[in-house]
Design an enzyme around this catalytic site. Structure first.
Site, PDB file in Angstrom:
ATOM      1  CB  ALA A  96      -0.937   0.006   1.199  1.00  0.00           C
ATOM      2  CB  CYS A  97       4.081   1.992   1.385  1.00  0.00           C
ATOM      3  SG  CYS A  97       5.412   3.207   1.500  1.00  0.00           S
ATOM      4  CB  SER A  98       3.926   5.391  -3.368  1.00  0.00           C
ATOM      5  OG  SER A  98       4.318   6.412  -2.468  1.00  0.00           O
ATOM      6  NE  ARG A 139       2.398   1.049  -5.280  1.00  0.00           N
ATOM      7  CZ  ARG A 139       1.749   1.916  -4.516  1.00  0.00           C
ATOM      8  NH1 ARG A 139       1.270   1.530  -3.333  1.00  0.00           N
ATOM      9  NH2 ARG A 139       1.563   3.162  -4.903  1.00  0.00           N
TER      10      ARG A 139
END
Length: 115
Positions: A10-12, A15
């Protein structure tokens, strides 16, 4: 080269670091640290090896941070580690571990330091 990433999809930033690792041609071991958090000792080790303090490795956003009053500057490193161990969402991400060291990859390009 063996690489482990403590990942939150969920964390850019997480990712992004994962994408950079894969672009380097490496498929890392991916640990979803929210489902499989490091032990308190493992977390303390990651933080030290990354050259951080517990406060520097703590995510300072969100309800849990506020509810536990973790902005209190009088809290000790042990108290902060206890909070992160009890509430893995407080661990900032992503931590990346390689033979070259450990980094908190914020921004994701920091991963290049250990590739």
């Amino acid at each position: 080269m063996a690489i482990t990433i403590y990942h939150n999809n969920a964390c850019s930033n997480s990712r992004g670091a994962l994408a950079l690792i894969r672009e380097a041609g490496i498929e890392p071991v991916i640990i979803d640290y929210l489902k499989n958090p490091p032990t308190r000792a493992e977390l303390a080790d990651l933080i030290v090896r990354a050259g951080l303090t517990p406060r520097g490795a703590m995510r300072d956003k969100g309800d849990v941070y506020e509810q536990l009053n973790l902005a209190d500057p009088t809290l000790t490193d042990d108290q902060l580690l206890d909070a992160m161990s009890a509430h893995p969402a407080l661990i900032n991400r992503p931590f990346v571990v390689t033979d070259k060291g450990v980094r908190l990859c914020r921004p994701p390009a920091v991963v290049h330091e250990v590739l």
